[in-house]
Design an enzyme around this catalytic site. Structure first.
Site: not given
Ligand SMILES: CC(C)(COP(=O)(O)OP(=O)(O)OC[C@H]1O[C@@H](n2cnc3c(N)ncnc32)[C@H](O)[C@@H]1OP(=O)(O)O)[C@@H](O)C(=O)NCCC(=O)NCCS
Length: 155
Positions: A112, A124
């Site tokens: 989710e 995802y």
């Molecule tokens: C979701 C999360 C785990 C991703 O981790 P991450 O290490 O940044 O992931 P990645 O670097 O592999 O990829 C991030 C991607 O999101 C993109 N991105 C970042 N901010 C964004 C936004 N506001 N809108 C759209 N894309 C976005 C980045 O450009 C990247 O994409 P790309 O590789 O195609 O350029 C991290 O953002 C996080 O910890 N968020 C807080 C906790 C959370 O929300 N968890 C998910 C709960 S369902």
């Protein structure tokens, strides 16, 4: 993220000793709906369906992910990356790791996600997850969740 770091990136099972570090990232990542320390201890010590992993850079934990595996179905319970290390592919790496881990016994993986969580949804989608239904008022603050799922079989 430290550019040109010589430190090794490693993904391994989360241990009880990791929970305090994981909890710091949890608090920074989920301001309104973070898990308690007890929730992590419960998952590691009591939940036979739970599989939790951390990603570390050298000695430092920079992310974590949990899944439940029930028979042939896997569900992501949480995934988070330390905000200083985001957008470096760590989230994608963790996700691919747990998908690969689950694929030996599971046919699908689901999760989710908050509708407004664009970064997570992007990660995802890149990993092949597609949208199922919506769970109304899923989160404590009333926001809806999108259900996403992916097949773990190459057919
Ligand atoms: C979701 C999360 C785990 C991703 O981790 P991450 O290490 O940044 O992931 P990645 O670097 O592999 O990829 C991030 C991607 O999101 C993109 N991105 C970042 N901010 C964004 C936004 N506001 N809108 C759209 N894309 C976005 C980045 O450009 C990247 O994409 P790309 O590789 O195609 O350029 C991290 O953002 C996080 O910890 N968020 C807080 C906790 C959370 O929300 N968890 C998910 C709960 S369902």
């Amino acid at each position: 993220m430290e550019k040109q770091s010589n430190k090794a990136l490693e993904i391994r099972k989360m241990s009880i000793e990791d929970v305090q570090e994981v909890y710091k990232i949890e608090n920074q990542s989920f301001t309104n709906s973070s898990w308690s320390l007890e929730a992590f201890y419960h998952e590691l010590e009591k939940n036979e369906f739970a599989h939790y992993f951390v990603v570390s850079l050298g000695e430092k934990i920079i992310g974590y992910c949990g899944i439940w595996i029930v028979i042939d179905q896997a569900q992501i319970t949480t995934i988070s990356v330390d905000e200083s290390y985001r957008s470096n592919g760590i989230g994608q790496l963790l996700l691919e790791y747990v998908m690969n881990y689950a694929s030996t016994t599971c046919t699908t993986m689901s999760l989710e996600v908050r509708i407004e969580n664009k970064a997570a949804r992007h990660v995802y989608e890149k990993a092949g997850f597609t949208y199922g239904g919506v769970r109304k008022n899923y989160y404590g603050d009333g926001e809806d969740a999108k259900v996403m799922w992916v097949s773990l079989k190459n057919d």
